[in-house]
Design an enzyme around this catalytic site. Structure first.
Site, PDB file in Angstrom:
ATOM      1  N   GLN A 215      24.349  26.093   8.969  1.00 46.11           N
ATOM      2  CA  GLN A 215      24.780  24.704   8.817  1.00 46.11           C
ATOM      3  C   GLN A 215      23.869  23.837   9.677  1.00 46.11           C
ATOM      4  OE1 GLN A 215      28.034  24.218   6.780  1.00 46.11           O
ATOM      5  NE2 GLN A 215      27.010  26.142   6.242  1.00 46.11           N
ATOM      6  N   GLY A 256      35.823  19.082   5.958  1.00 49.62           N
ATOM      7  CA  GLY A 256      34.814  20.099   5.740  1.00 49.62           C
ATOM      8  C   GLY A 256      33.394  19.558   5.757  1.00 49.62           C
ATOM      9  N   HIS A 257      32.440  20.477   5.637  1.00 49.22           N
ATOM     10  CA  HIS A 257      31.033  20.097   5.720  1.00 49.22           C
ATOM     11  C   HIS A 257      30.611  19.257   4.512  1.00 49.22           C
ATOM     12  CE1 HIS A 257      29.878  24.238   3.742  1.00 49.22           C
ATOM     13  NE2 HIS A 257      30.534  23.456   2.909  1.00 49.22           N
ATOM     14  N   ASN A 258      29.698  18.347   4.771  1.00 48.91           N
ATOM     15  CA  ASN A 258      29.114  17.465   3.753  1.00 48.91           C
ATOM     16  C   ASN A 258      30.092  16.436   3.194  1.00 48.91           C
ATOM     17  OD1 ASN A 258      26.870  19.142   4.048  1.00 48.91           O
ATOM     18  ND2 ASN A 258      27.268  20.264   2.154  1.00 48.91           N
ATOM     19  N   SER A 276      31.849  18.753   0.680  1.00 49.12           N
ATOM     20  CA  SER A 276      31.071  17.974  -0.298  1.00 49.12           C
ATOM     21  C   SER A 276      31.928  17.038  -1.142  1.00 49.12           C
ATOM     22  CB  SER A 276      30.261  18.909  -1.202  1.00 49.12           C
ATOM     23  OG  SER A 276      29.361  19.687  -0.445  1.00 49.12           O
TER      24      SER A 276
END
Length: 354
Positions: A215, A256-258, A276
């Site tokens: 990441q 969460g990521h993005n 995302s």
């Protein structure tokens, strides 16, 4: 209502000052120089207190209140007792909040736990870190190499600021906050236990095992964002995780990521937003909403509590349920199920009596 040892009052306000804040006029005969010394709920307010009313559930409490003055929306103005000065405004709750902010400014953000200013001798600041004048660092806090922190920011006890992190001015980071791989704007508030910038949950799954995906993105938190206790914001995988200006996030939220969150969104406790996903400006998520990854919620969309969002939501829509769908459709389905269940119970009773 307030314990003076916790939140000492910094000033009193006159009736005239509160009326000006509410953009309203004082009723005939009201003493504009009367000092309001506190704020309180309708049922416990005394002769020196300000209260507010904007909910029909409290009509009885309004009629019986002993408050010196009450901020009240127009529909309830006629129920204010003669002994109480009615300050009529469509923004009763908002003005009440502004009054509280002026009377009790120390309640607006986490303050130093050590009642100190400057860098505490018990903290650990790397020689290459850059702190502007007026930064407060409590005991046990760690500030890593090349970190930059703006004037007026408070770093609470045992908080950890990672290498190269940049934090703007007049921010407040509560005890045990950790920030890594992130840039924070001005006036950001992170309540105790918030985690920002740790690994996102990314694995290339397969029969040989699950390969960790590095990441390498960042977290960008814009001005005036507030994040509640023990919430987590993962850094991006190859893009950035972004939280837009003025967004307010409750306790125990997972981002969460993005994920990209727009400006002035409201996210209530125990929400989980998978990677995302994009929330456009002014989106509202009720408590315990789950949002799957790679979907978009349009500007001003509202999702009812405990719903599960598994697809795109149009701008301005109001959805709820599992899976989430337009609220009118959801309500119709719930009503139909209730009728079906009632019919089933009736048929069982008829069968038993025959």
């Amino acid at each position: 209502m307030t314990e003076s040892n916790f939140f000492p009052r910094s000033q009193t306000l006159t009736l005239r000052q509160v009326a000006e804040m509410a953009q309203t006029t004082l009723p005939d005969g009201a003493d504009g120089e009367f000092l309001l010394k506190g704020v309180a709920p309708l049922e416990s307010a005394g002769p020196n207190d300000l209260a507010y009313m904007d909910n029909p559930a409290y009509g009885g409490a309004l009629s019986a209140t002993q408050a010196a003055a009450c901020l009240v929306t127009p529909r309830f103005a006629g129920k204010v007792p003669p002994r109480t000065v009615a300050l009529v405004t469509p923004m009763a709750y908002r003005v009440f909040a502004a009054v509280m902010g002026r009377m009790f400014p120390s309640a607006m953000r986490p303050e130093t736990s050590f009642a100190a200013t400057g860098v505490s001798p018990g903290s650990f600041v790397h020689p290459s870190a850059r702190l502007e004048y007026g930064v407060t660092v409590d005991p046990g806090a760690v500030i890593g190499p090349h970190a930059e922190i703006g004037a007026g920011t408070i770093v609470g006890a045992h908080a950890v600021i990672g290498p190269h992190v940049k934090i703007g001015r007049d921010c407040s980071l509560g005890p045990h906050v950790s920030v890594s791989n992130a840039f924070l704007g001005n006036r950001v508030i992170l309540h105790p236990g918030v985690r920002v910038g740790q690994d996102g949950f990314g694995f290339a799954m397969g029969p040989q095992g699950h390969l960790k995906v590095p990441q390498i993105g960042r977290v960008i938190i814009q001005d005036d964002v507030e994040i509640g206790a023990n919430s987590t914001v993962d850094r991006g995988a190859s893009r950035d995780t972004v939280i837009g200006e003025g967004t307010k996030i409750d306790n125990l939220v997972q981002i969460g990521h993005n994920v990209v969150i727009g400006r002035h969104c409201v996210i209530v406790a125990q929400v989980g937003i998978a990677g995302s996903t994009t929330l456009e400006d002014y989106v509202v998520l009720g408590g315990q909403v789950a949002v799957k990854g790679h979907v978009r919620l349009g500007m001003g969309a509202q999702i009812a509590a405990t719903s599960a969002v598994n697809g795109d939501v149009p701008a301005g829509a109001r959805w709820g349920g599992i899976p989430a769908r337009p609220v009118r459709e959801w309500f119709r389905e719930m009503t139909a199920l209730k009728r079906l269940a009632s019919k089933g119970d009736s048929d069982k009773d008829d069968g038993a009596s025959s």
